[in-house]
Design a protein around this motif. Structure first.
Motif, PDB file in Angstrom:
ATOM      1  N   VAL A 108       4.815  10.212  -0.990  1.00  0.00           N
ATOM      2  CA  VAL A 108       5.359   9.091  -0.211  1.00  0.00           C
ATOM      3  C   VAL A 108       4.503   8.886   1.036  1.00  0.00           C
ATOM      4  CG1 VAL A 108       7.337   8.292   1.133  1.00  0.00           C
ATOM      5  CG2 VAL A 108       7.702   9.548  -1.001  1.00  0.00           C
ATOM      6  N   HIS A 109       4.096   7.617   1.271  1.00  0.00           N
ATOM      7  CA  HIS A 109       3.345   7.297   2.486  1.00  0.00           C
ATOM      8  C   HIS A 109       4.252   6.593   3.500  1.00  0.00           C
ATOM      9  CE1 HIS A 109      -0.260   7.050   4.739  1.00  0.00           C
ATOM     10  NE2 HIS A 109      -0.598   5.804   4.481  1.00  0.00           N
ATOM     11  N   GLY A 110       5.278   5.907   2.976  1.00  0.00           N
ATOM     12  CA  GLY A 110       6.185   5.136   3.824  1.00  0.00           C
ATOM     13  C   GLY A 110       6.545   3.864   3.092  1.00  0.00           C
ATOM     14  N   PRO A 128       2.526  10.611   6.654  1.00  0.00           N
ATOM     15  CA  PRO A 128       2.855   9.436   7.459  1.00  0.00           C
ATOM     16  C   PRO A 128       1.627   8.531   7.667  1.00  0.00           C
ATOM     17  CG  PRO A 128       2.675  11.385   8.849  1.00  0.00           C
ATOM     18  CD  PRO A 128       2.553  11.857   7.427  1.00  0.00           C
ATOM     19  N   PRO A 129       1.855   7.196   7.770  1.00  0.00           N
ATOM     20  CA  PRO A 129       0.741   6.287   8.071  1.00  0.00           C
ATOM     21  C   PRO A 129      -0.025   6.743   9.321  1.00  0.00           C
ATOM     22  CG  PRO A 129       2.681   5.021   7.497  1.00  0.00           C
ATOM     23  CD  PRO A 129       3.110   6.476   7.578  1.00  0.00           C
ATOM     24  N   TYR A 130      -1.331   6.712   9.248  1.00  0.00           N
ATOM     25  CA  TYR A 130      -2.239   7.113  10.333  1.00  0.00           C
ATOM     26  C   TYR A 130      -2.135   8.611  10.649  1.00  0.00           C
ATOM     27  CZ  TYR A 130      -2.019   2.075  10.765  1.00  0.00           C
ATOM     28  OH  TYR A 130      -2.029   0.735  10.481  1.00  0.00           O
ATOM     29  N   ASP A 188       6.708   0.603   4.703  1.00  0.00           N
ATOM     30  CA  ASP A 188       5.682  -0.276   5.268  1.00  0.00           C
ATOM     31  C   ASP A 188       4.615   0.576   5.941  1.00  0.00           C
ATOM     32  OD1 ASP A 188       6.595  -2.952   4.713  1.00  0.00           O
ATOM     33  OD2 ASP A 188       8.260  -2.513   6.059  1.00  0.00           O
ATOM     34  N   HIS A 189       3.402   0.018   6.047  1.00  0.00           N
ATOM     35  CA  HIS A 189       2.323   0.769   6.688  1.00  0.00           C
ATOM     36  C   HIS A 189       2.331   0.509   8.195  1.00  0.00           C
ATOM     37  CE1 HIS A 189      -1.561   2.612   7.341  1.00  0.00           C
ATOM     38  NE2 HIS A 189      -1.450   3.118   6.129  1.00  0.00           N
ATOM     39  N   ARG A 190       3.250   1.214   8.868  1.00  0.00           N
ATOM     40  CA  ARG A 190       3.392   1.033  10.314  1.00  0.00           C
ATOM     41  C   ARG A 190       3.406   2.379  11.011  1.00  0.00           C
ATOM     42  NH1 ARG A 190       8.425  -2.504  10.989  1.00  0.00           N
ATOM     43  NH2 ARG A 190       7.910  -3.919   9.310  1.00  0.00           N
ATOM     44  N   ASP A 221      -4.344   7.219  -0.350  1.00  0.00           N
ATOM     45  CA  ASP A 221      -3.255   6.589   0.399  1.00  0.00           C
ATOM     46  C   ASP A 221      -3.248   5.072   0.205  1.00  0.00           C
ATOM     47  OD1 ASP A 221      -2.838   9.111   1.397  1.00  0.00           O
ATOM     48  OD2 ASP A 221      -3.019   8.555   3.509  1.00  0.00           O
ATOM     49  N   ASP A 222      -2.093   4.477   0.516  1.00  0.00           N
ATOM     50  CA  ASP A 222      -1.909   3.025   0.692  1.00  0.00           C
ATOM     51  C   ASP A 222      -1.698   2.228  -0.586  1.00  0.00           C
ATOM     52  OD1 ASP A 222      -2.403   3.790   3.271  1.00  0.00           O
ATOM     53  OD2 ASP A 222      -3.952   2.311   3.687  1.00  0.00           O
ATOM     54  N   GLY A 223      -1.805   2.858  -1.757  1.00  0.00           N
ATOM     55  CA  GLY A 223      -1.592   2.126  -2.995  1.00  0.00           C
ATOM     56  C   GLY A 223      -0.103   1.959  -3.295  1.00  0.00           C
ATOM     57  N   LEU A 246      -8.807   9.538   0.769  1.00  0.00           N
ATOM     58  CA  LEU A 246      -9.459   8.261   0.459  1.00  0.00           C
ATOM     59  C   LEU A 246      -8.363   7.217   0.259  1.00  0.00           C
ATOM     60  CD1 LEU A 246     -12.146   9.632  -2.040  1.00  0.00           C
ATOM     61  CD2 LEU A 246     -12.603   8.718   0.249  1.00  0.00           C
ATOM     62  N   HIS A 247      -8.751   5.952   0.071  1.00  0.00           N
ATOM     63  CA  HIS A 247      -7.771   4.862  -0.033  1.00  0.00           C
ATOM     64  C   HIS A 247      -8.053   4.002  -1.260  1.00  0.00           C
ATOM     65  CE1 HIS A 247      -7.621   6.058   4.187  1.00  0.00           C
ATOM     66  NE2 HIS A 247      -6.394   5.583   4.214  1.00  0.00           N
ATOM     67  N   ASP A 248      -7.026   3.762  -2.077  1.00  0.00           N
ATOM     68  CA  ASP A 248      -7.175   2.864  -3.229  1.00  0.00           C
ATOM     69  C   ASP A 248      -6.488   1.537  -2.913  1.00  0.00           C
ATOM     70  OD1 ASP A 248      -4.679   4.236  -3.346  1.00  0.00           O
ATOM     71  OD2 ASP A 248      -4.416   3.663  -5.438  1.00  0.00           O
TER      72      ASP A 248
HETATM   73 ZN   LIG Z   1      -2.319   4.709   5.178  1.00  0.00          ZN
END
Ligand SMILES: [Zn+2]
Length: 230
Positions: free
Chosen positions: A92-94, A132-134, A96-98, A42-44, A187-189
């Motif tokens: 897709v994560h979103g 979704p974030p979180y 913005d990360h909110r 996530d988050d990349g 995990l997060h990159d």
């Molecule tokens: Zn995230």
């Protein structure tokens, strides 16, 4: 089972991966074939972490699913494209990360639409998955994800690789604590929503995680190969 009809309230990640949720919504929890483990990030994209991760996965001969942020995809289009070009799956994560529960329905829909459009345009890939974030969704997001034909999926185990104190060993032990065949690893990159450079611990933990999966006879791959029930 239709997740939208079940998840009419915001659901916290801890509830989503609990035993009841696993039984009711195995696909949402990320439960797949018992001899397979889904590997997800996530988050990349991230300018430093993602290229290093792509190298590592290439050397290991492993493909994964990347849940991208729309904003980062637009900022680093060449990195986002490199993920898709290497044969990894795009989710897709979103934008913005909110936290979605802090947004209204219109803003929620807009975030998901904008993220999906940006990721599709940059990677040339139509994403199939949404996280979704979180791990927290709301009704508007779930309805919009269905309209966009994005399948929501969470995880069954994570590396807790966002903390300032995480180490390769702590990330490895956290993932292994709940790692079973059929599970989905998170995990997060990136460190956009985490302690600076915590992704270095993730990079250190990944080779032993892959070795352990292999030793247990578990294939590691993207969600597309996870064989999840609908
Ligand atoms: Zn995230």
């Amino acid at each position: 089972m239709n997740p939208v009809s079940v998840l009419t309230q915001p659901f916290p990640a801890v509830a989503a991966i609990g035993p009841l949720r696993r039984r009711l919504l195995p696909g949402l929890a990320g439960l797949g074939h018992p001899r397979h483990v889904a590997l997800t990030f996530d988050d990349g994209p991230h300018a430093d972490a993602t290229p290093e991760l792509l190298d590592l996965l290439d050397r290991a001969g492993v493909r994964a699913t990347f849940f991208l942020l729309g904003r980062m995809t637009e900022e680093l289009p060449e990195v986002a494209r490199a993920i898709a070009d290497a044969g990894h799956e795009i989710g897709v994560h979103g934008y913005d990360h909110r936290l979605l529960t802090k947004r209204g329905p219109a803003a929620t829909r807009e975030d998901l639409d904008r993220a999906t459009a940006a990721i599709t345009a940059v990677t040339g890939t139509r994403p199939a998955w949404w996280r979704p974030p979180y791990g927290v969704a709301n009704t508007a997001a779930l309805l919009e994800s269905r309209r966009l034909r994005l399948r929501p999926v969470l995880w069954t185990t994570w590396g807790r690789d966002w903390t300032a104190t995480c180490t390769p060993d702590s990330v490895y032990r956290s993932v292994l604590r709940k790692l079973d065949g059929g599970g989905t690893i998170l995990l997060h990159d990136s460190d956009v929503s985490a302690a600076p450079k915590c992704w270095l611990a993730m990079l250190g933990a990944l080779p032993p995680i892959l070795t352990t999966c292999r030793a247990r006879g578990l294939a590691v791959g993207p969600l597309a190969e996870h064989g999840m029930a609908r």
